[in-house]
Design a protein around this motif. Structure first.
Motif: not given
Length: 328
Positions: A211-221, A307-319
């Motif tokens: 589930i966390a990985l799915s959020i990282v994927f969407l942030a990259l998208e 770019k801040l929004a996807p980076y914030a989403i991706g960073t939290l999901a990666a954590f």
């Protein structure tokens, strides 16, 4: 966009302080089962964090005596207490309250099973911490209880909300967004039902990690789309929403199984929990859309703020991803 992004970053930093906040806050659970006339086995499941157990306790009328039968058992997210309850009369038409519940932000799901086969389910909350146990069970009480639990589950399930937020940021056009959210809804409803009914299941920790990985994927998208790249996610986001929604459904199921289901009302509880999840999800999407419309109308847009929004989403999901993998 800046106000929205600052809010998201503050939200992310607060949630990232401990892995507990990646998940919804689960309610306490009180099960009262009549074993012989006026004698009851009581299971009391209290939420806990790493270093704290909620200081709440069930309180019965003075004609009942509550005594501990087993030492407390400490689980990952709960502490289990086992009691015996004896009284001079039936527990029906007597008052039950949860001491100190009004000082917490936690609900208590109560299930009462009587010798005559009747079963009661209801929810106690900080603003309503006592109830007169009814003599006759009510399907409306079951439905209301699980609708509320479903709404609370999605609104306090921050990883699920972050996934939905990413879908909203990716999807352009209301019709496409409606199709995408519907696909996500359909997918997680299927696997939630399958898991609760015992048709299919997956172990919890790997599901939470994916589930966390799915959020990282969407942030990259989101970043790819901002660069002008055309991807399957941007063209047909409902496909991605459906695939990952199947996994999110197993995550919902884990929480629902922890909460507990009334054995005689499983279909009703499952259906109304799903309804509650969808009501909470719709409310969240509407709030996000209103906020985004306001921001896009009144706040100047700049490339670096986008770019801040996807980076914030991706960073939290990666954590969350790393934390959950380490926790296997």
């Amino acid at each position: 966009m800046r106000l929205f992004l600052i809010t998201l970053l503050v939200f992310s930093s607060g949630l990232g302080s401990h892995s507990l906040f990646a998940h919804e806050v689960r309610p306490a659970f009180l099960q009262i089962e009549e074993q012989s006339p006026h004698h009851y086995a009581v299971l009391w499941k209290v939420p806990r964090t790493v270093d704290k157990v909620l200081d709440i306790q069930p309180q019965f009328e003075k004609s009942f005596t509550l005594s501990e039968t087993l030492p407390p058992r400490i689980l990952e997210a709960f502490v289990l207490y086992n009691y015996q309850l004896k009284g001079e009369k039936s527990i029906a038409n007597t008052r039950l309250s949860i001491d100190q519940l009004n000082t917490t932000g936690t609900d208590v799901l109560v299930v009462v099973r009587l010798l005559n086969g009747e079963q009661h389910s209801f929810l106690l909350q900080p603003t309503r911490n006592s109830i007169l146990i009814p003599e006759t069970p009510s399907k409306w009480n079951v439905a209301k209880t699980y609708i509320i639990l479903g709404i609370e589950h999605i609104l306090l399930g921050f990883d699920h909300l972050l996934f939905v937020l990413a879908l909203v940021l990716i999807t352009k056009g209301f019709k496409k967004l409606l199709k995408t959210i519907t696909a996500f809804t359909l997918a997680h409803s299927i696997t939630l039902s399958f898991s609760v009914l015992g048709i299919a299941n997956l172990p919890g920790p790997p599901v939470e990690a994916v589930i966390a990985l799915s959020i990282v994927f969407l942030a990259l998208e989101i970043l790819k789309i901002q660069k002008g790249n055309s991807t399957l996610t941007s063209k047909k986001p409902w496909i991605v929403a459906f695939v990952f929604g199947l996994l999110h459904g197993f995550g919902f199921a884990g929480a629902l199984q922890d909460i507990g289901l009334p054995q005689k009302e499983i279909p009703l509880a499952l259906a109304t929990f799903n309804i509650g999840v969808e009501l909470g999800q719709i409310l969240f999407v509407l709030v996000v859309l209103v906020l985004l419309r306001f921001i896009r109308s009144y706040v100047p847009r700049k490339n670096w703020t986008e770019k801040l929004a996807p980076y914030a989403i991706g960073t939290l999901a990666a954590f969350w991803l790393i934390d959950r993998i380490v926790g296997f």
